[in-house]
Motif scaffolding. Structure first.
Motif, PDB file in Angstrom:
ATOM      1  N   UNK A  17      -1.828   9.635 -15.748  1.00  0.00           N
ATOM      2  CA  UNK A  17      -2.050   8.644 -14.686  1.00  0.00           C
ATOM      3  C   UNK A  17      -0.903   8.654 -13.681  1.00  0.00           C
ATOM      4  N   UNK A  18       0.213   9.319 -14.023  1.00  0.00           N
ATOM      5  CA  UNK A  18       1.340   9.431 -13.101  1.00  0.00           C
ATOM      6  C   UNK A  18       1.160  10.661 -12.219  1.00  0.00           C
ATOM      7  N   UNK A  19       1.848  10.644 -11.088  1.00  0.00           N
ATOM      8  CA  UNK A  19       1.862  11.817 -10.220  1.00  0.00           C
ATOM      9  C   UNK A  19       2.970  12.782 -10.608  1.00  0.00           C
ATOM     10  N   UNK A  20       4.094  12.239 -11.056  1.00  0.00           N
ATOM     11  CA  UNK A  20       5.237  13.046 -11.486  1.00  0.00           C
ATOM     12  C   UNK A  20       5.766  12.468 -12.789  1.00  0.00           C
ATOM     13  N   UNK A  21       6.042  13.345 -13.751  1.00  0.00           N
ATOM     14  CA  UNK A  21       6.647  12.947 -15.019  1.00  0.00           C
ATOM     15  C   UNK A  21       7.938  13.734 -15.174  1.00  0.00           C
ATOM     16  N   UNK A  22       9.058  13.021 -15.367  1.00  0.00           N
ATOM     17  CA  UNK A  22      10.361  13.662 -15.462  1.00  0.00           C
ATOM     18  C   UNK A  22      10.972  13.517 -16.838  1.00  0.00           C
ATOM     19  N   UNK A  23      11.718  14.550 -17.240  1.00  0.00           N
ATOM     20  CA  UNK A  23      12.401  14.569 -18.525  1.00  0.00           C
ATOM     21  C   UNK A  23      13.877  14.881 -18.305  1.00  0.00           C
ATOM     22  N   UNK A  24      14.677  14.607 -19.331  1.00  0.00           N
ATOM     23  CA  UNK A  24      16.117  14.820 -19.237  1.00  0.00           C
ATOM     24  C   UNK A  24      16.493  16.301 -19.305  1.00  0.00           C
ATOM     25  N   UNK A  57       0.809  -1.217   0.000  1.00  0.00           N
ATOM     26  CA  UNK A  57       0.000   0.000   0.000  1.00  0.00           C
ATOM     27  C   UNK A  57       0.846   1.271   0.000  1.00  0.00           C
ATOM     28  N   UNK A  58       1.994   1.250   0.684  1.00  0.00           N
ATOM     29  CA  UNK A  58       2.797   2.470   0.807  1.00  0.00           C
ATOM     30  C   UNK A  58       3.997   2.490  -0.139  1.00  0.00           C
ATOM     31  N   UNK A  59       4.022   1.603  -1.132  1.00  0.00           N
ATOM     32  CA  UNK A  59       5.113   1.605  -2.104  1.00  0.00           C
ATOM     33  C   UNK A  59       5.153   2.921  -2.880  1.00  0.00           C
ATOM     34  N   UNK A  60       6.351   3.306  -3.291  1.00  0.00           N
ATOM     35  CA  UNK A  60       6.540   4.368  -4.277  1.00  0.00           C
ATOM     36  C   UNK A  60       7.053   3.699  -5.550  1.00  0.00           C
ATOM     37  N   UNK A  61       6.364   3.927  -6.650  1.00  0.00           N
ATOM     38  CA  UNK A  61       6.638   3.219  -7.898  1.00  0.00           C
ATOM     39  C   UNK A  61       7.279   4.194  -8.887  1.00  0.00           C
ATOM     40  N   UNK A  62       8.397   3.761  -9.466  1.00  0.00           N
ATOM     41  CA  UNK A  62       9.115   4.605 -10.440  1.00  0.00           C
ATOM     42  C   UNK A  62       9.244   3.825 -11.741  1.00  0.00           C
ATOM     43  N   UNK A  63       8.535   4.275 -12.768  1.00  0.00           N
ATOM     44  CA  UNK A  63       8.492   3.619 -14.076  1.00  0.00           C
ATOM     45  C   UNK A  63       9.450   4.354 -15.017  1.00  0.00           C
ATOM     46  N   UNK A  90       8.445  13.105  -6.023  1.00  0.00           N
ATOM     47  CA  UNK A  90       7.399  12.076  -6.024  1.00  0.00           C
ATOM     48  C   UNK A  90       6.866  11.831  -4.617  1.00  0.00           C
ATOM     49  N   UNK A  91       7.756  11.818  -3.635  1.00  0.00           N
ATOM     50  CA  UNK A  91       7.325  11.582  -2.257  1.00  0.00           C
ATOM     51  C   UNK A  91       6.410  12.692  -1.760  1.00  0.00           C
ATOM     52  N   UNK A  92       6.621  13.907  -2.256  1.00  0.00           N
ATOM     53  CA  UNK A  92       5.813  15.039  -1.810  1.00  0.00           C
ATOM     54  C   UNK A  92       4.530  15.199  -2.611  1.00  0.00           C
ATOM     55  N   UNK A  93       4.431  14.461  -3.723  1.00  0.00           N
ATOM     56  CA  UNK A  93       3.238  14.579  -4.560  1.00  0.00           C
ATOM     57  C   UNK A  93       2.043  13.981  -3.851  1.00  0.00           C
ATOM     58  N   UNK A  94       0.899  14.534  -4.130  1.00  0.00           N
ATOM     59  CA  UNK A  94      -0.327  13.946  -3.594  1.00  0.00           C
ATOM     60  C   UNK A  94      -0.537  12.589  -4.250  1.00  0.00           C
ATOM     61  N   UNK A  95      -0.924  11.621  -3.447  1.00  0.00           N
ATOM     62  CA  UNK A  95      -1.194  10.298  -4.019  1.00  0.00           C
ATOM     63  C   UNK A  95      -2.437  10.374  -4.893  1.00  0.00           C
ATOM     64  N   UNK A 105      -6.597  -1.067 -12.334  1.00  0.00           N
ATOM     65  CA  UNK A 105      -6.690  -2.212 -11.424  1.00  0.00           C
ATOM     66  C   UNK A 105      -6.882  -1.774  -9.969  1.00  0.00           C
ATOM     67  N   UNK A 106      -6.988  -0.468  -9.744  1.00  0.00           N
ATOM     68  CA  UNK A 106      -7.250   0.033  -8.403  1.00  0.00           C
ATOM     69  C   UNK A 106      -6.031   0.488  -7.624  1.00  0.00           C
ATOM     70  N   UNK A 107      -4.877   0.566  -8.249  1.00  0.00           N
ATOM     71  CA  UNK A 107      -3.665   0.984  -7.540  1.00  0.00           C
ATOM     72  C   UNK A 107      -3.705   2.485  -7.281  1.00  0.00           C
ATOM     73  N   UNK A 108      -3.473   2.881  -6.026  1.00  0.00           N
ATOM     74  CA  UNK A 108      -3.500   4.297  -5.650  1.00  0.00           C
ATOM     75  C   UNK A 108      -2.145   4.784  -5.142  1.00  0.00           C
ATOM     76  N   UNK A 109      -1.118   3.954  -5.280  1.00  0.00           N
ATOM     77  CA  UNK A 109       0.213   4.376  -4.828  1.00  0.00           C
ATOM     78  C   UNK A 109       0.707   5.570  -5.653  1.00  0.00           C
ATOM     79  N   UNK A 110       1.668   6.288  -5.093  1.00  0.00           N
ATOM     80  CA  UNK A 110       2.323   7.324  -5.875  1.00  0.00           C
ATOM     81  C   UNK A 110       3.157   6.654  -6.963  1.00  0.00           C
ATOM     82  N   UNK A 111       2.996   7.136  -8.197  1.00  0.00           N
ATOM     83  CA  UNK A 111       3.694   6.555  -9.338  1.00  0.00           C
ATOM     84  C   UNK A 111       4.351   7.683 -10.129  1.00  0.00           C
TER      85      UNK A 111
END
Length: 467
Positions: free
Chosen positions: A179-186, A123-129, A452-457, A144-150
């Motif tokens: 669908x992501x909370x944070x999107x990062x670029x180079x 439940x408290x995972x932080x996911x980085x794709x 990402x940690x500071x982003x709202x889930x 699928x119902x995942x609400x973790x920060x991604x």
């Protein structure tokens, strides 16, 4: 402390520094959180079977990989990821293959990965794709119902809106990023392209600096230029293989000034243009004869694709022509190697070289530029010749910048690099070293994960409709 879950197309053992790249970048945080790394196993199985999951442990890190069926691999990896997204994101619309079946396979594999990953999450995972292969993964996890920060990080460039809009279904791709909370670029240029696209095409509403609201979701975008582990790479330079390579290069090329290029064999790297610039250097500046030697390493890459076969043949022809026209019995201008050089040996090669040629036509970052800087002797450093179209150009301003499409201009810059006095080389190198140390791989990792940690889930109560 929340566990970090990393998802990427391929998985590497973070204990093996020779793996380089993402493994080195993420090793510390994965180890500290007892993390999970999920991705494709590299195995291709016959269609019709149930895709297998494989689990192994690398110290405190769990590695989970999934097999792909033949048709899924052909559509997801070869067809859509590398036949559509890679060329378009590198501005090569002429090489894109917009086959309708590819996008279906791309979505199908991302759905498969989401179904396999979801039961493994806490439940408290932080996911980085990571990267372009997995753009829709968060949308599938949300369905699928995942609400973790991604969070999502794109390692390759993002093109301007008009180029991006050439992709059939481009709006689906960008919607998936919401669908992501944070999107990062180079690079800041990529971030600007994202901002311009979502404002004009997705009609997103700004709700803060680089923060956008659309599709009942809010996403924070940012530029997080990836770095290297400077100390780790310098350690490789002092290790046995690095020192041995340095001494060998010094002995064998004691009367030459070495230029080096290390690239994957890819049309985005500007290798034919680089060799033409080197030929122009030899033509324009006869004093470089019997003096300058280019070592060009082009690691094999996707050789079953016709565009890569074409560039391989072009490179071989150019190298043969240059050596035939300019070579002597005791001097070959170009040493071309179509194979991979082990990472522990590269620092020695870089340190022995007077000039590094990092001249892609377009690149997300290009860490060779940063590795070359890290490997240099501060008392007698080499010079970095860098394409303005590499993401690294935004940071490494003391390099000699070139336009790789300008063959004569690039040749002149190479000549300037070869003639540059040691005092100027030291000043440039000192500034470049300060930059790569300040913005190293640990900064990159911490900067993204802190955001990402500071982003709202994920907004609870707002269902994510399957794309």
């Amino acid at each position: 402390m929340s566990r970090l879950v990393v998802v990427s197309n391929r998985v590497a053992d973070p204990r093996k520094t020779a793996a380089g790249g993402l493994a080195v970048a993420l090793a510390e945080v994965l180890n500290n959180t007892g993390g999970l790394w999920f991705g494709w196993s590299g195995r291709i199985v016959e269609d019709g079977g149930q895709p297998s999951l494989h689990t192994q442990h690398a110290g405190p890190v769990t590695l989970v990989t999934a097999d792909l069926g033949q048709s899924d691999h052909a559509a997801y990896y070869v067809g859509y990821s590398n036949g559509v997204l890679w060329p378009v994101f590198h501005y090569r619309l002429d090489l894109a293959d917009f086959d309708d079946g590819y996008i279906a396979g791309y979505r199908r594999v991302n759905q498969q990965f989401a179904r396999q990953l979801a039961p493994l999450l806490r439940e408290d995972d932080i996911i980085w794709v990571h990267d372009y292969h997995l753009i829709p993964l968060a949308a599938e996890l949300r369905a699928l119902g995942c609400t973790q920060r991604i969070g999502f990080f794109l390692h390759i460039p993002l093109p301007p809106p008009l180029i991006l809009a050439a992709i059939p279904g481009h709006d689906w791709l960008i919607r998936a990023l919401f669908a992501y909370d944070v999107v990062g670029f180079q690079a800041e240029a990529d971030l600007l392209h994202f901002d311009n696209y979502v404002a004009a095409e997705a009609h997103a509403q700004p709700v803060g600096e680089h923060r956008w609201r659309a599709f009942n979701r809010t996403v924070q975008a940012g530029a997080y230029p990836i770095g290297i582990d400077v100390d780790e790479f310098q350690g490789l330079a002092q290790a046995h293989e690095g020192r041995e390579m340095f001494e060998r290069m010094r002995r064998e090329y004691s009367r030459r000034k070495l230029l080096v290029g290390v690239d994957r064999l890819d049309y985005s790297k500007g290798l034919p243009q680089r060799l033409k610039a080197f030929r122009a250097l030899l033509t324009r500046y006869p004093e470089t004869h019997r003096s300058a030697t280019l070592i060009q390493i082009a690691s094999p890459s996707r050789e079953d694709v016709s565009a890569y076969t074409d560039i391989l043949h072009e490179l071989e022809s150019l190298c043969g022509s240059i050596n035939g026209n300019f070579g002597e019995l005791d001097w070959m201008p170009v040493r071309y190697m179509h194979r991979t050089v082990a990472r522990p040996r590269l620092p020695g090669l870089y340190r022995a070289s007077r000039v590094a040629l990092v001249t892609p036509l377009r690149d997300g970052m290009n860490l060779v530029a940063k590795e070359f800087i890290a490997a240099q002797d501060p008392a007698d450093p080499g010079v970095l010749v860098l394409s303005r179209f590499a993401g690294a150009a935004e940071q490494l301003k003391e390099a000699l910048m070139v336009n790789p499409y300008d063959v004569e201009g690039t040749a002149n810059a190479i000549h300037l690099a070869l003639q540059m006095p040691v005092e100027e080389r030291r000043v440039r190198h000192e500034s470049l070293m300060a930059t790569i140390r300040q913005y190293d791989v640990h900064w990159w990792c911490n900067a993204f994960l802190d955001t990402l940690a500071q982003a709202e889930s994920a907004e609870s109560g707002t269902p994510w409709l399957r794309l």
